[in-house]
Design an enzyme around this catalytic site. Sequence first.
Site, PDB file in Angstrom:
ATOM      1  N   ASP A 282     -26.266  14.166  38.590  1.00  0.00           N
ATOM      2  CA  ASP A 282     -25.581  13.950  37.320  1.00  0.00           C
ATOM      3  C   ASP A 282     -25.937  15.081  36.363  1.00  0.00           C
ATOM      4  O   ASP A 282     -27.082  15.514  36.284  1.00  0.00           O
ATOM      5  CB  ASP A 282     -25.996  12.588  36.733  1.00  0.00           C
ATOM      6  CG  ASP A 282     -25.052  12.131  35.636  1.00  0.00           C
ATOM      7  OD1 ASP A 282     -24.307  11.156  35.864  1.00  0.00           O
ATOM      8  OD2 ASP A 282     -25.045  12.755  34.539  1.00  0.00           O
ATOM      9  N   ILE A 283     -24.944  15.549  35.606  1.00  0.00           N
ATOM     10  CA  ILE A 283     -25.140  16.669  34.685  1.00  0.00           C
ATOM     11  C   ILE A 283     -26.009  16.265  33.492  1.00  0.00           C
ATOM     12  O   ILE A 283     -26.589  17.126  32.832  1.00  0.00           O
ATOM     13  CB  ILE A 283     -23.761  17.206  34.228  1.00  0.00           C
ATOM     14  CG1 ILE A 283     -23.832  18.651  33.801  1.00  0.00           C
ATOM     15  CG2 ILE A 283     -23.149  16.328  33.144  1.00  0.00           C
ATOM     16  CD1 ILE A 283     -22.466  19.309  33.636  1.00  0.00           C
TER      17      ILE A 283
ATOM     18  N   GLN B  14     -17.817   3.187  31.583  1.00  0.00           N
ATOM     19  CA  GLN B  14     -17.150   4.104  32.515  1.00  0.00           C
ATOM     20  C   GLN B  14     -16.394   5.170  31.733  1.00  0.00           C
ATOM     21  O   GLN B  14     -15.614   4.845  30.823  1.00  0.00           O
ATOM     22  CB  GLN B  14     -16.182   3.351  33.440  1.00  0.00           C
ATOM     23  CG  GLN B  14     -15.623   4.263  34.538  1.00  0.00           C
ATOM     24  CD  GLN B  14     -14.750   3.530  35.562  1.00  0.00           C
ATOM     25  OE1 GLN B  14     -14.524   2.316  35.454  1.00  0.00           O
ATOM     26  NE2 GLN B  14     -14.267   4.278  36.536  1.00  0.00           N
TER      27      GLN B  14
ATOM     28  N   HIS C 132     -17.643   6.102  41.239  1.00  0.00           N
ATOM     29  CA  HIS C 132     -18.931   6.766  41.458  1.00  0.00           C
ATOM     30  C   HIS C 132     -20.045   5.753  41.358  1.00  0.00           C
ATOM     31  O   HIS C 132     -20.078   4.948  40.436  1.00  0.00           O
ATOM     32  CB  HIS C 132     -19.149   7.922  40.473  1.00  0.00           C
ATOM     33  CG  HIS C 132     -18.900   7.573  39.030  1.00  0.00           C
ATOM     34  ND1 HIS C 132     -17.634   7.455  38.516  1.00  0.00           N
ATOM     35  CD2 HIS C 132     -19.751   7.292  38.032  1.00  0.00           C
ATOM     36  CE1 HIS C 132     -17.711   7.124  37.238  1.00  0.00           C
ATOM     37  NE2 HIS C 132     -18.988   7.002  36.912  1.00  0.00           N
TER      38      HIS C 132
ATOM     39  N   HIS D 118     -23.867   5.426  40.546  1.00  0.00           N
ATOM     40  CA  HIS D 118     -25.059   6.092  40.017  1.00  0.00           C
ATOM     41  C   HIS D 118     -26.254   5.605  40.841  1.00  0.00           C
ATOM     42  O   HIS D 118     -26.445   4.391  40.987  1.00  0.00           O
ATOM     43  CB  HIS D 118     -25.331   5.682  38.570  1.00  0.00           C
ATOM     44  CG  HIS D 118     -24.281   6.054  37.582  1.00  0.00           C
ATOM     45  ND1 HIS D 118     -24.435   7.107  36.699  1.00  0.00           N
ATOM     46  CD2 HIS D 118     -23.079   5.493  37.289  1.00  0.00           C
ATOM     47  CE1 HIS D 118     -23.360   7.170  35.910  1.00  0.00           C
ATOM     48  NE2 HIS D 118     -22.524   6.203  36.248  1.00  0.00           N
TER      49      HIS D 118
HETATM   50  P1  5GP Z   1     -19.727   6.862  33.898  1.00  0.00           P
HETATM   51  O1  5GP Z   1     -20.067   6.956  32.425  1.00  0.00           O
HETATM   52  O2  5GP Z   1     -18.233   6.998  34.125  1.00  0.00           O
HETATM   53  O3  5GP Z   1     -20.318   5.670  34.581  1.00  0.00           O
HETATM   54  O4  5GP Z   1     -20.446   8.084  34.583  1.00  0.00           O
HETATM   55  C1  5GP Z   1     -19.957   9.387  34.557  1.00  0.00           C
HETATM   56  C2  5GP Z   1     -21.136  10.280  34.796  1.00  0.00           C
HETATM   57  O5  5GP Z   1     -20.658  11.557  35.127  1.00  0.00           O
HETATM   58  C3  5GP Z   1     -22.037  10.442  33.569  1.00  0.00           C
HETATM   59  O6  5GP Z   1     -23.362  10.020  33.880  1.00  0.00           O
HETATM   60  C4  5GP Z   1     -21.961  11.953  33.272  1.00  0.00           C
HETATM   61  O7  5GP Z   1     -23.202  12.499  32.828  1.00  0.00           O
HETATM   62  C5  5GP Z   1     -21.514  12.527  34.596  1.00  0.00           C
HETATM   63  N1  5GP Z   1     -20.745  13.748  34.482  1.00  0.00           N
HETATM   64  C6  5GP Z   1     -19.732  13.986  33.605  1.00  0.00           C
HETATM   65  N2  5GP Z   1     -19.223  15.217  33.796  1.00  0.00           N
HETATM   66  C7  5GP Z   1     -19.936  15.764  34.832  1.00  0.00           C
HETATM   67  C8  5GP Z   1     -19.870  17.033  35.486  1.00  0.00           C
HETATM   68  O8  5GP Z   1     -19.051  17.908  35.203  1.00  0.00           O
HETATM   69  N3  5GP Z   1     -20.767  17.247  36.489  1.00  0.00           N
HETATM   70  C9  5GP Z   1     -21.695  16.304  36.853  1.00  0.00           C
HETATM   71  N4  5GP Z   1     -22.526  16.622  37.839  1.00  0.00           N
HETATM   72  N5  5GP Z   1     -21.772  15.096  36.262  1.00  0.00           N
HETATM   73  C10 5GP Z   1     -20.899  14.834  35.252  1.00  0.00           C
END
Ligand code: 5GP
Length: 117
Positions: free
Chosen positions: A35-36, A97, A103, A105
């Site tokens: 994760d970034i 999300q 995805h 985590h």
């Molecule tokens: P969500 O909030 O949808 O559950 O998780 C999305 C995740 O994607 C977040 O933890 C965010 O930090 C990660 N993320 C967003 N953009 C990027 C990216 O360009 N590269 C990577 N490696 N992770 C990303």
Amino acid sequence: MAGEPQDDCLFCKIVAGHIPATVVRETETTVAFRDINPQAPTHVLVIPKAHYRDAAALAAGAPEVAADVLRETRAVAEDEKLDSFRIVFNTGAGAGQTVWHTHAHVIGGRGLNWPPG
Ligand code: 5GP
Ligand code: ZN
């Protein structure tokens, strides 16, 4: 069509190699990358290569790939030597999300509170 790559999807672009990511594992059907914005010492995302908007859509549309994603979360935890870890599928904007490509985590390497926020 269900599962087809979407032009406007960040994670489809990572699958295609159009956006760089720190990939830690890859299978025929999945990719795992860091994760970034990590929330713990280990914070890896495991995604299906096919595009489904969330975990429930993946389970309904491609249950064998949903199983592959789960298998890979365990493999990541083993690679990272995690005894305890959390697998999170944020589903829906109200649950946090932000990327609409399934995805998991995989979070670990520190104590994790329950219930989560
Ligand atoms: P969500 O909030 O949808 O559950 O998780 C999305 C995740 O994607 C977040 O933890 C965010 O930090 C990660 N993320 C967003 N953009 C990027 C990216 O360009 N590269 C990577 N490696 N992770 C990303
Ligand atoms: Zn996608």
